[in-house]
Design a protein around this motif. Structure first.
Motif, PDB file in Angstrom:
ATOM      1  N   THR A 289       0.903  -1.411   0.107  1.00 61.40           N
ATOM      2  CA  THR A 289      -0.007   0.014  -0.046  1.00 61.40           C
ATOM      3  C   THR A 289       1.103   1.155  -0.080  1.00 61.40           C
ATOM      4  N   PHE A 290       0.296   2.325  -0.438  1.00 64.58           N
ATOM      5  CA  PHE A 290       0.969   3.619  -0.361  1.00 64.58           C
ATOM      6  C   PHE A 290       1.526   3.709   0.973  1.00 64.58           C
ATOM      7  N   THR A 291       0.687   3.636   2.185  1.00 64.48           N
ATOM      8  CA  THR A 291       0.937   3.708   3.413  1.00 64.48           C
ATOM      9  C   THR A 291       2.325   3.088   3.990  1.00 64.48           C
ATOM     10  N   ILE A 293       4.618   1.730   2.005  1.00 66.57           N
ATOM     11  CA  ILE A 293       5.693   2.261   1.010  1.00 66.57           C
ATOM     12  C   ILE A 293       6.314   3.638   1.447  1.00 66.57           C
ATOM     13  N   ALA A 294       5.252   4.670   2.120  1.00 65.76           N
ATOM     14  CA  ALA A 294       5.807   5.777   2.730  1.00 65.76           C
ATOM     15  C   ALA A 294       6.322   5.605   4.164  1.00 65.76           C
ATOM     16  N   THR A 297       9.768   4.141   3.466  1.00 69.84           N
ATOM     17  CA  THR A 297      10.665   5.271   3.132  1.00 69.84           C
ATOM     18  C   THR A 297      11.131   6.151   4.242  1.00 69.84           C
TER      19      THR A 297
END
Length: 314
Positions: A289-291, A293-294, A297
């Motif tokens: 999910t974007f969450t 990956i964020a 990172t």
């Protein structure tokens, strides 16, 4: 003529270091992905026995590399006290590797790497608790995004599993604890061992410690391994390659450390985790999910900031 010789020598050195880095990356990422494949996708449900195979390969290949191939000079254990210290480190080392392998049964490699990136946080924590060694406040501040990133990644991880997470965080903490403990136990000049000699002595102790643990906690390991071997002829090759890569990862890490600077090693190490995440997602197709990956990172950027802060305030 004189200018071409240094240029040729420089090119050879660059090629040599590049080859080492490729070996380091392929060994580390290869053993990680094979561990996941064997433990999760292949039906080989024995993380303790798998770790024992790794340690047996490390013991045998370390002996060949040091005694016969002379990769590094052989360092001898000089006292019973030194041996007991090495045995203590070996048990902690076992715990970290077994915990990491168990977590791979339940967690995607991408999330496993995100949690593993918090090693600097635990190293700083244990260094303070065990040696009262303090860093500059800015160095500690850099650890905030390291931890925050993992919390965010946990919330956004579709394949989150509590037991897997606990084992992964325990393995990460044990890895950090071992590095701090090693600095304390083998601090005198007479007792210091390079990483390859330390592996030579730790590996057989690890095998002896893991054998009874595998017999008690994985009682059907031999029958099921032989059964799997009969069903999948490739399994023995996978186990052999996996165990060899476990040693290769240690050897290449030692050689890269020896032939590059601390800063280069730090940058390469951070990039290695990111490469492992991308490759694992491509191979295992685990949803991200974007969450998630964020969060990962943020953790990696925190690790980079922590390394830079430590370098500046050393």
């Amino acid at each position: 003529m004189s200018t071409s010789q240094p240029s040729s020598s420089s090119k050879k050195q660059t090629l040599f270091i590049t080859s080492l880095v490729i070996l380091w990356y392929s060994s580390n990422i290869g053993v990680l992905l094979l561990n996941k494949f064997l433990l999760s996708n292949y039906g080989f449900r024995f993380p303790i026995f798998l770790t024992m195979c790794h340690m047996a390969a490390c013991a045998l290949l370390s002996y060949i590399s040091i005694v016969f191939l002379k990769v590094v000079p052989l360092q001898h254990v000089k006292s019973r006290s030194q041996f007991l210290k090495i045995a203590t480190l070996s048990i902690v080392f076992c715990g970290s590797v077994v915990g990491g392998n168990i977590s791979l049964r339940y967690l995607p490699v991408s999330f496993n790497q995100a949690v593993g990136a918090t090693t600097p946080f635990f190293t700083a924590l244990f260094a303070y608790l065990m040696t009262l060694k303090r860093e500059a406040w800015l160095t500690y501040a850099a650890l905030v995004p390291v931890v925050t990133g993992v919390i965010i990644a946990s919330g956004g991880e579709p394949g989150f599993h509590w037991f897997g997470f606990i084992m992964c965080i325990s393995a990460t903490a044990a890895r950090a604890f071992k590095s701090v403990l090693q600095g304390i136990l083998l601090s005198s000049e007479g007792e210091k061992l390079n990483s390859m000699n330390l592996l030579l002595y730790m590996s057989p102790i690890a095998v002896l410690a893991l054998l009874p643990a595998a017999i008690v906690m994985e009682p059907n390991v031999l029958e099921e391994t032989l059964s799997l071997g009969r069903q999948h002829k490739l399994m023995w090759l996978l186990l052999f390659v996996n165990s060899t890569l476990a040693y290769s990862a240690n050897l290449s890490n030692f050689l890269v450390t020896k032939h590059t600077s601390a800063l280069t090693l730090q940058v390469l190490g951070n990039a290695k985790g990111a490469v492992a995440v991308v490759i694992s997602i491509l191979i295992f197709r685990n949803p991200v999910t974007f969450t998630g990956i964020a969060g990962y990172t943020m953790t990696v950027l925190g690790v980079v900031a922590y390394g830079e802060a430590k370098r500046r305030f050393r």
